[in-house]
Every structure is written in structure tokens, then in C-alpha cells.
Design a protein around this motif. Structure first.
Motif, PDB file in Angstrom:
ATOM      1  N   PRO A  42       3.333  -1.967  13.071  1.00  0.00           N
ATOM      2  CA  PRO A  42       4.402  -0.855  13.169  1.00  0.00           C
ATOM      3  C   PRO A  42       3.978  -0.258  12.023  1.00  0.00           C
ATOM      4  N   GLN A  43       4.036   1.269  12.325  1.00  0.00           N
ATOM      5  CA  GLN A  43       3.879   2.396  11.435  1.00  0.00           C
ATOM      6  C   GLN A  43       4.803   2.274  10.398  1.00  0.00           C
ATOM      7  N   ASP A  44       6.304   1.607  10.514  1.00  0.00           N
ATOM      8  CA  ASP A  44       7.056   1.628   9.569  1.00  0.00           C
ATOM      9  C   ASP A  44       6.964   0.365   8.760  1.00  0.00           C
ATOM     10  N   ALA A  45       6.198  -0.681   8.957  1.00  0.00           N
ATOM     11  CA  ALA A  45       5.874  -1.977   8.187  1.00  0.00           C
ATOM     12  C   ALA A  45       5.293  -1.558   7.022  1.00  0.00           C
ATOM     13  N   LEU A  46       5.348  -2.597   6.073  1.00  0.00           N
ATOM     14  CA  LEU A  46       4.342  -2.515   4.789  1.00  0.00           C
ATOM     15  C   LEU A  46       3.213  -3.752   4.782  1.00  0.00           C
ATOM     16  N   VAL A  47       1.995  -3.085   4.623  1.00  0.00           N
ATOM     17  CA  VAL A  47       0.853  -3.998   5.094  1.00  0.00           C
ATOM     18  C   VAL A  47       0.121  -3.995   3.641  1.00  0.00           C
ATOM     19  N   ALA A  48      -0.179  -5.388   3.318  1.00  0.00           N
ATOM     20  CA  ALA A  48      -0.997  -5.621   2.283  1.00  0.00           C
ATOM     21  C   ALA A  48      -2.197  -6.676   2.747  1.00  0.00           C
ATOM     22  N   PHE A 105       8.013   6.793   5.204  1.00  0.00           N
ATOM     23  CA  PHE A 105       8.144   5.419   5.735  1.00  0.00           C
ATOM     24  C   PHE A 105       7.196   4.960   6.973  1.00  0.00           C
ATOM     25  N   HIS A 106       6.200   6.030   7.494  1.00  0.00           N
ATOM     26  CA  HIS A 106       5.593   5.471   8.530  1.00  0.00           C
ATOM     27  C   HIS A 106       4.075   5.933   8.230  1.00  0.00           C
ATOM     28  N   SER A 107       3.021   4.795   8.179  1.00  0.00           N
ATOM     29  CA  SER A 107       1.812   5.122   7.803  1.00  0.00           C
ATOM     30  C   SER A 107       0.804   4.329   8.681  1.00  0.00           C
ATOM     31  N   GLU A 108      -0.299   4.511   8.694  1.00  0.00           N
ATOM     32  CA  GLU A 108      -1.221   3.859   9.370  1.00  0.00           C
ATOM     33  C   GLU A 108      -2.302   3.409   8.362  1.00  0.00           C
ATOM     34  N   GLU A 109      -2.582   1.953   8.525  1.00  0.00           N
ATOM     35  CA  GLU A 109      -3.679   1.427   7.488  1.00  0.00           C
ATOM     36  C   GLU A 109      -4.957   1.150   8.447  1.00  0.00           C
ATOM     37  N   THR A 129       0.738  -1.251  -0.147  1.00  0.00           N
ATOM     38  CA  THR A 129      -0.039  -0.015  -0.034  1.00  0.00           C
ATOM     39  C   THR A 129       0.819   1.321  -0.006  1.00  0.00           C
ATOM     40  N   ARG A 130       2.126   1.004   0.215  1.00  0.00           N
ATOM     41  CA  ARG A 130       2.945   2.253   0.309  1.00  0.00           C
ATOM     42  C   ARG A 130       3.310   2.608  -1.083  1.00  0.00           C
ATOM     43  N   THR A 131       2.560   3.590  -1.688  1.00  0.00           N
ATOM     44  CA  THR A 131       2.705   3.990  -3.067  1.00  0.00           C
ATOM     45  C   THR A 131       3.064   5.545  -3.421  1.00  0.00           C
ATOM     46  N   THR A 132       3.590   6.374  -2.374  1.00  0.00           N
ATOM     47  CA  THR A 132       4.086   7.673  -2.589  1.00  0.00           C
ATOM     48  C   THR A 132       5.198   7.530  -3.439  1.00  0.00           C
ATOM     49  N   THR A 179      -0.062  18.141   7.704  1.00  0.00           N
ATOM     50  CA  THR A 179       1.531  17.691   7.799  1.00  0.00           C
ATOM     51  C   THR A 179       1.764  16.480   7.351  1.00  0.00           C
ATOM     52  N   ASP A 180       0.838  15.432   7.209  1.00  0.00           N
ATOM     53  CA  ASP A 180       1.085  14.208   6.685  1.00  0.00           C
ATOM     54  C   ASP A 180       1.497  14.316   5.417  1.00  0.00           C
ATOM     55  N   VAL A 181       1.917  13.133   4.686  1.00  0.00           N
ATOM     56  CA  VAL A 181       2.414  13.158   3.352  1.00  0.00           C
ATOM     57  C   VAL A 181       1.043  13.140   2.437  1.00  0.00           C
ATOM     58  N   GLY A 182      -0.037  12.143   2.674  1.00  0.00           N
ATOM     59  CA  GLY A 182      -0.984  12.280   2.235  1.00  0.00           C
ATOM     60  C   GLY A 182      -2.023  10.826   2.303  1.00  0.00           C
ATOM     61  N   VAL A 183      -3.035  10.749   1.646  1.00  0.00           N
ATOM     62  CA  VAL A 183      -3.934   9.411   1.801  1.00  0.00           C
ATOM     63  C   VAL A 183      -3.953   8.667   0.577  1.00  0.00           C
ATOM     64  N   PHE A 184      -3.883   7.345   0.575  1.00  0.00           N
ATOM     65  CA  PHE A 184      -3.921   6.671  -0.627  1.00  0.00           C
ATOM     66  C   PHE A 184      -4.665   5.389  -0.539  1.00  0.00           C
ATOM     67  N   VAL A 185      -5.675   5.044  -1.619  1.00  0.00           N
ATOM     68  CA  VAL A 185      -6.246   4.147  -1.321  1.00  0.00           C
ATOM     69  C   VAL A 185      -6.345   2.729  -2.345  1.00  0.00           C
ATOM     70  N   SER A 186      -6.856   1.759  -1.781  1.00  0.00           N
ATOM     71  CA  SER A 186      -7.047   0.598  -2.598  1.00  0.00           C
ATOM     72  C   SER A 186      -8.230  -0.207  -2.007  1.00  0.00           C
ATOM     73  N   VAL A 187      -8.420  -1.150  -2.738  1.00  0.00           N
ATOM     74  CA  VAL A 187      -9.662  -2.045  -2.475  1.00  0.00           C
ATOM     75  C   VAL A 187      -9.213  -3.478  -3.222  1.00  0.00           C
ATOM     76  N   ASP A 188      -9.075  -4.357  -2.144  1.00  0.00           N
ATOM     77  CA  ASP A 188      -8.856  -5.980  -2.539  1.00  0.00           C
ATOM     78  C   ASP A 188     -10.230  -6.652  -2.610  1.00  0.00           C
TER      79      ASP A 188
END
Length: 703
Positions: A282-288, A261-265, A2-5, A235-244
């Protein structure tokens, strides 16, 4: 994942908030006005000078050869698969913007594709008076013929959104989903409902220029009328969406990126309209998300359910265990070693396929979830005579276990194979034509020692028997956990290697060649390590007798442009030429130019006095010393780049020209976005100019 920035300009500027009284005034702020008349005139004049300076019969001949390679009607097609169809965007001399097309999967696999043209992008541009470029196609749920197309007016990241009907082969005219130009993230929930993140219609944008909110948008209603699912902070980078939509589910995911490198899913069952739940990772993990499962790759060590999981590990388990539980259902299915790390993963119907890097070369494993995640090495059908990399080009996990994989190496043209993740049996579907004569060349791996004693690998491609003092072209990146792996030098080969040059790819810290730790080692205040690594590789080439310092050139783009900008200003005695593309260079103001604020986690915040103390040590624009000798440089950017933008490249060239005796050349095409070019003709022209410059200052330099 989900990290696509992405890594940086809107064209607006603002004054720094920090006290800069101890710094001289910046006389080139006017060049930050991207579309300003004076700035555009300056860029056009410098570009014309550069083109005239390197115009020659040899350059023209190279340009035509490179364009012929890019327009080759028999070149390899690497499509994307959706069900029984294979999709592609084809560009050539007659269709410079491209044809979006498709053919049947079986016919493509048999080597007899019959392409159906879905959209002629050049014709669309002529009809509408906008030179559109194709950005992305987002296919609707299974059983529908709808596709969301994202088209850019200039090659930048901002796109329009239009709905297309594959059944009628036309844009939808009755209650379509459509949005104007913006940096929009969108995904299908159902045939009549989208999850969308956009600044349009009151959605708002962050300081980094990305969407602030995620909304659910129903067909036939204004986008602003949809309910807001998630809202970030400015102040966040942004919001990014997906649908599985695995197994018929519709699990919506919103990634709130607090920094790069830090996000909440947040996830929820979009079909039922359930409330979003935070994924406890963890906020620094990649989640899918994959159906009822979740995949998590750790960046730093994580203690979950009483057990510590190493950095760079991959865990899989029920999604509910991290939305409603303590993570005790997660299993570790991959743990890295000192040499082998996870590069990426991809699901098929019955397998989880991992792409690994083992000393920066690829291996692929198929994991069987029904048999305790038993791992099987995938046969890639590749020769062991070259340094190779491999990656999944496309797969359809809803359909079967078929994998379409591209295998390539420095001397091995890209080869498309198809195999089955369960019942293996790789079949070569197509192979790219060789673009240069490699019969007398060899690809080898070497190791340099950096300033702190760390061993740094690098790849070297060149003649098996080359003369001493060979001209060398180095490439590097060293940022954002992006790994440089063996890649076929489609244009470097005919332009550089074939005439006796040596090509080097440096795997410096800051990248992902050895997992997240390799990246974290050169973050922020440790950024200097990446630059010391690259300089150490240059020195090792001299120590090994490959060349001399004045015959080494380097080429870097984006973050790699910052890298070579620091070679120019910090290690000028180790290089004979610098090619700096679409770069970051003014690290005092980078956060105020386009998407720059999104990279504070990588570089530091120059508006924080404590951070500026280390950021200033790798800001090439501020390191220019009028009394120092610099090697010749070619700096290029694109006016339409809305990620990094041309401002920093312009300012660097202007200051070098005004304050030093260095030979400086500047190029700025209007179109191209952060990629630098869109059409094959423009790509060939840019590279022909780069190699004409390198030929003059390196190849024809007396040994």
C-alpha cells in the motif's frame, strides 16, 4: 524506513491561484521576502526590542547556566557505530560548530575513549569564509575509508556534499564526489558509484522543493551524465534514495513520495544494474529493505494474499514476494493492541528489534526469525520509579547483535547502555549528569476528556507538594504521526521545574502515541480534534486544582507552533502565555512557502475551495480578531530556516501588533535553520529569553 521527508522556506512567493475576492488584501506579503532588505530590517528591529525588553541579571545568569550545561565537558556522548569505530560531533565553547571525531569501540565501551579529530568544522569555516555546520556523514561500503559529508552553510536543510577519506583524514581531491548547496539525497552503491537525488545539474525539483529525479552517478563523470533511474512528477513531494548493503548485497531503493504519507517504492539490484521494480505494498505503508527481506508496516488495514492485516501491523518476508509475487510469503510479526503500538524497528545480525509504546511508555522486543519470530522482552536495566522511554541509538547489523540504547525519563537523565539482542546482559556505559535538583519532584500520567469524549493522556512533572495555582508550561505537537514520549528536561528542569513550575506534555491526536489511527484521527478536516485535545488538557489542569488558566503557558515548534497558534486564537481564555517557535500560521499560503506543498496530505490544500473551508478554521493568521483579548506571546523563527521559514511567524507578529492590544514579542536569529539554533551559546540565549518571558507573565503574575 524510507519515508524521510520533513515537515517547512526558499524565500520566494507567488500569488494564490484560488479566488480570494472575499478576503481582505494581505498587507504583510512583503514580509515573505525572506532576504528582502525591508523584511530583514523589520525582523532585526523586532528582535532587538525583544532582547532589550527581557535583558536582566537573572536572564543573563540563566543563560550562563544553560550554556554551561550544554558545554559540559563530561556530558553524555551518544555516538554512531560503524564497524569497530564510534563517531560523534562534539560542540563546546571552544568548538561551537563542532569537531567530527571517532574512537575505538572497545575503548568507548570501557569508558576510556581516545578521540581522533577527523574534521574541525570551525577551522574549516574560518579557512573558507563560510560558517559551516555539520549535517550528516554517510559511510561508504565495508572495506572502504570513504565518507560523504553533508555540510550546511547556515543550518538549513540544503547542504553541500563532499567526499572525505578516513585513511588520510582529509577531503578527497582526486575525482571526488562533490555537489553544491541543495536538498540532496544520496547513498553509496559501491566505492565508485552513487545513487543520488538532487535538483542540481538538471535534476529538477518538485513544487515542494525536493529532488525530482534519482540518478546513478559514477566517479569521474558529471552527475548529469548518469542514467535517470526514476523520475517523479512536479506535484509529488520528491524523490528520496537509499541503498541496503546487508550481506554484501546492494539493493537500491527509490521512494517516490506522492504526498507526505503516500509513496511508491522502487527497488533493484544496483550492483547488476537490474531494472527497477515496484514494491507491491500500500502507498501509505512504510517499507524497508534488509538484504533479501522486506519489512512493511501498515498504516491502514491491508488485505494481502487473501488475509486482512490490521492497521499498524508489521510484516516481514522475502523481498521477491512483493516485487514478483502476490505477497503470500509475508508473515505478520507484530499486531498492535488498543494500548500497545509499534514505534520503530531495528535489525541486528540475528534479530529484529521492535521498540513499542505501551500507554506512551517504551518496551523493546527482540524477534528471532529462526524460531518463528519468537519475541523476547529486552532488559533495559532501568528503574521502574520513573516514566521512561528508550530507543536504539546505534547498531551495526553487518557485524553482530550489539545494541546501544538510550534510556531516559522525566526524572532520569539519559543513560547509554549496551546489550546483546541474543545473549542479553545490559551494561551501563555512561549516564548524563543531572542538570537540576529532582529530589522533590514527581512524574505522573493523567487523562483528560476531549470535546468528543476521547480520553487524552498527558504527562505532568512538578513538585510532589505544590501550591495551588502553580505556573504551568505545556508542550505538544499532534502531527505527522510523531509521538511525544518521556524525555529528560535538560533545560526545562533548571529553567522551570527547579523554581517550582509544573511541566506538562500532552499526547494529543495527530501524533503517533497510539499508532497510525491516533494520527489519522486528526487529519485534514478533523484537525480541530488535535486542538480540542490540547485545550482539554489545559482545562483538566484547572479542574484538578493544579493551576488557573491565566498561569498556563504553552510552547510549540513547527507543527507544534501551529498548535499553540490555534491556542492563542481559538482558546485564548485558557492560557496566560504562548511561545510559538518556527511555526506554520498562515494556512492560506503555507503551500507556497518553502516545503509547504509537501504537507497538503496533513492539512489540506487551501487552493482547493472545498479544502479551504476547513483549513481556514485552523489558520491562526486569519483567525485574529481585533476585538478579542489575547494572552502575551513570544514568536520566534530563523532567517535560514528553509523548511518552514520565517515568513509566517513575521506576518503573525506584525498583524497581532497592528490589529490587537496584545503583548507580542518577536525573535529571529539569522542562523539555525529549522532547529532554530546551531551553537550551544545561541541555544542557551534563546531559551533564556523564553524563560525570562514566561517568568514575567506567568511566574510573577499574582496568584
Amino acid at each position: 524506513m524510507t519515508r524521510t521527508t520533513t515537515d517547512s522556506t526558499s524565500g520566494t512567493t507567488s500569488a494564490p491561484t484560488t479566488d480570494a475576492a472575499d478576503e481582505p488584501a494581505d498587507p504583510y506579503l512583503w514580509l515573505e521576502e525572506v532576504r528582502g532588505d525591508d523584511a530583514l530590517a523589520w525582523a532585526a528591529e523586532r528582535s532587538a526590542e525583544t532582547e532589550a525588553r527581557f535583558a536582566s541579571a537573572a536572564r543573563s545568569a540563566l543563560q550562563e547556566r544553560l550554556r554551561g550545561i550544554l558545554d559540559d565537558p563530561d556530558r553524555l556522548v551518544v555516538p554512531s557505530r560503524h564497524g569497530e569505530w564510534m563517531y560523534d560531533v562534539w560542540r563546546d565553547a571552544q568548538n561551537p560548530r563542532g569537531l567530527w571525531r571517532r574512537c575505538g569501540r572497545d575503548a568507548f565501551r570501557a569508558g576510556t575513549p581516545e578521540w581522533q579529530v577527523l574534521l574541525d568544522i570551525d577551522a574549516l569555516g574560518r579557512a573558507e569564509g563560510t560558517t559551516w555546520s555539520f549535517s550528516r556523514a554517510i559511510h561508504g561500503p565495508a572495506g572502504t575509508d570513504r565518507v560523504l559529508l553533508q555540510l550546511s552553510p547556515d543550518g538549513g536543510d540544503a547542504t553541500v556534499l563532499r567526499e572525505f577519506d578516513l585513511a588520510t583524514v582529509a577531503f578527497v581531491t582526486e575525482t571526488p564526489f562533490a555537489l553544491d548547496v541543495e536538498k540532496t539525497s544520496v547513498a553509496w552503491i559501491s566505492a565508485d558509484e552513487l545513487l543520488v537525488a538532487t535538483a542540481l545539474a538538471g535534476g529538477g525539483s518538485t513544487d515542494s522543493g525536493y529532488p525530482l529525479t534519482a540518478r546513478v552517478w559514477q566517479r569521474g563523470t558529471p552527475v548529469y551524465s548518469g542514467f535517470t533511474a526514476i523520475e517523479a512528477a512536479t506535484t509529488d513531494v520528491g524523490v528520496f534514495v537509499s541503498v541496503d548493503r546487508t550481506d554484501g548485497m546492494a539493493t537500491a531503493t527509490v521512494d517516490v513520495a506522492h504526498d507526505f504519507f503516500h509513496s511508491e517504492e522502487y527497488v533493484w539490484d544496483a550492483a547488476l544494474g537490474a531494472a527497477p521494480k515496484l514494491v507491491a505494498a500500500p502507498q501509505d505503508a512504510l517499507v524497508a529493505v534488509h538484504g533479501a527481506s522486506v519489512v512493511i508496516r501498515t498504516t491502514t488495514a491491508w488485505t494481502v494474499a487473501g488475509h486482512e492485516v490490521a492497521a499498524g501491523s508489521l510484516l516481514v518476508g522475502p523481498l521477491e514476494t512483493v516485487t514478483d509475487g502476490d505477497g503470500s510469503g509475508l508473515e505478520v510479526v507484530f499486531t498492535p493492541t488498543s494500548t500497545t503500538v509499534l514505534d520503530s524497528w531495528r535489525w541486528t545480525k540475528r534479530r529484529l528489534v521492535l521498540t513499542l509504546l505501551d500507554d506512551v511508555q517504551s518496551r523493546m522486543l527482540a524477534l528471532d526469525p529462526s524460531d518463528g519470530w519468537r519475541a523476547t522482552d529486552l532488559d533495559l536495566g532501568a528503574s521502574p520509579d520513573d516514566l521512561l522511554s528508550a530507543g536504539v541509538a546505534t547498531a551495526d547489523a553487518d557485524e553482530d547483535d550489539e545494541l546501544w540504547i538510550v534510556v531516559r525519563g522525566f526524572l532520569t537523565p539519559p543513560t547509554l547502555i549496551v546489550t546483546d539482542a541474543v545473549d542479553q546482559g545490559p551494561t551501563t556505559v555512561a549516564r548524563s549528569r543531572e542538570t537540576f535538583d529532582a529530589t522533590a519532584l514527581a512524574a505522573t500520567q493523567h487523562w483528560a476528556v476531549s470535546a468528543d469524549g476521547t480520553r487524552i493522556p498527558y504527562f505532568e512533572v512538578g513538585p510532589r507538594e505544590h501550591a495551588a495555582h502553580a505556573p504551568v508550561l505545556m508542550n505538544g505537537y499532534g502531527g505527522f504521526e510523531h509521538a511525544l514520549t518521556p524525555e529528560y528536561p535538560t533545560l526545562v528542569g533548571p529553567a522551570w521545574l527547579e523554581s517550582g513550575g509544573v511541566y506538562v506534555v500532552a499526547n494529543i491526536r495527530g501524533g503517533g502515541e497510539f499508532g497510525p489511527a491516533w494520527h489519522l484521527a486528526a487529519l485534514r478536516e478533523n484537525r480541530h480534534k488535535a486542538y480540542e485535545d490540547f485545550a482539554a488538557v489545559a482545562a483538566d489542569l484547572v479542574d484538578r486544582g493544579v493551576t488557573t488558566a491565566d498561569r498556563i503557558g504553552c510552547h510549540g515548534r513547527s507543527n507544534g507552533g501551529l498548535l499553540v497558534g490555534n491556542m492563542l486564537t481559538q482558546f485564548p481564555e485558557r492560557f496566560g502565555a504562548i511561545v510559538c517557535g518556527v511555526p506554520l500560521l498562515d494556512m492560506r499560503r503555507y503551500t507556497r512557502l518553502s516545503a509547504g506543498a509537501s504537507w497538503i496530505a496533513e492539512y489540506g490544500d487551501p487552493d482547493d475551495p472545498a479544502d479551504w473551508e476547513f483549513v481556514r478554521t485552523f489558520s491562526p493568521y486569519h483567525l485574529i480578531d481585533p476585538g478579542r483579548a489575547y494572552p502575551p506571546s513570544l514568536i520566534y523563527a530563523a532567517t535560514s530556516d528553509d523548511r518552514v521559514g520565517p515568513a509566517q511567524a513575521r506576518k503573525m507578529a506584525a498583524r497581532l501588533l497592528a490589529d490587537t492590544d496584545a503583548q507580542v514579542h518577536y525573535l529571529e536569529p539569522v542562523e539555525g535553520g529549522h532547529a532554530g539554533t546551531i551553537e550551544n551559546a545561541a541555544t542557551a540565549a534563546l531559551h533564556a529569553t523564553i524563560y525570562a518571558f514566561l517568568d514575567e507573565v506567568l511566574v510573577r503574575r499574582p496568584a
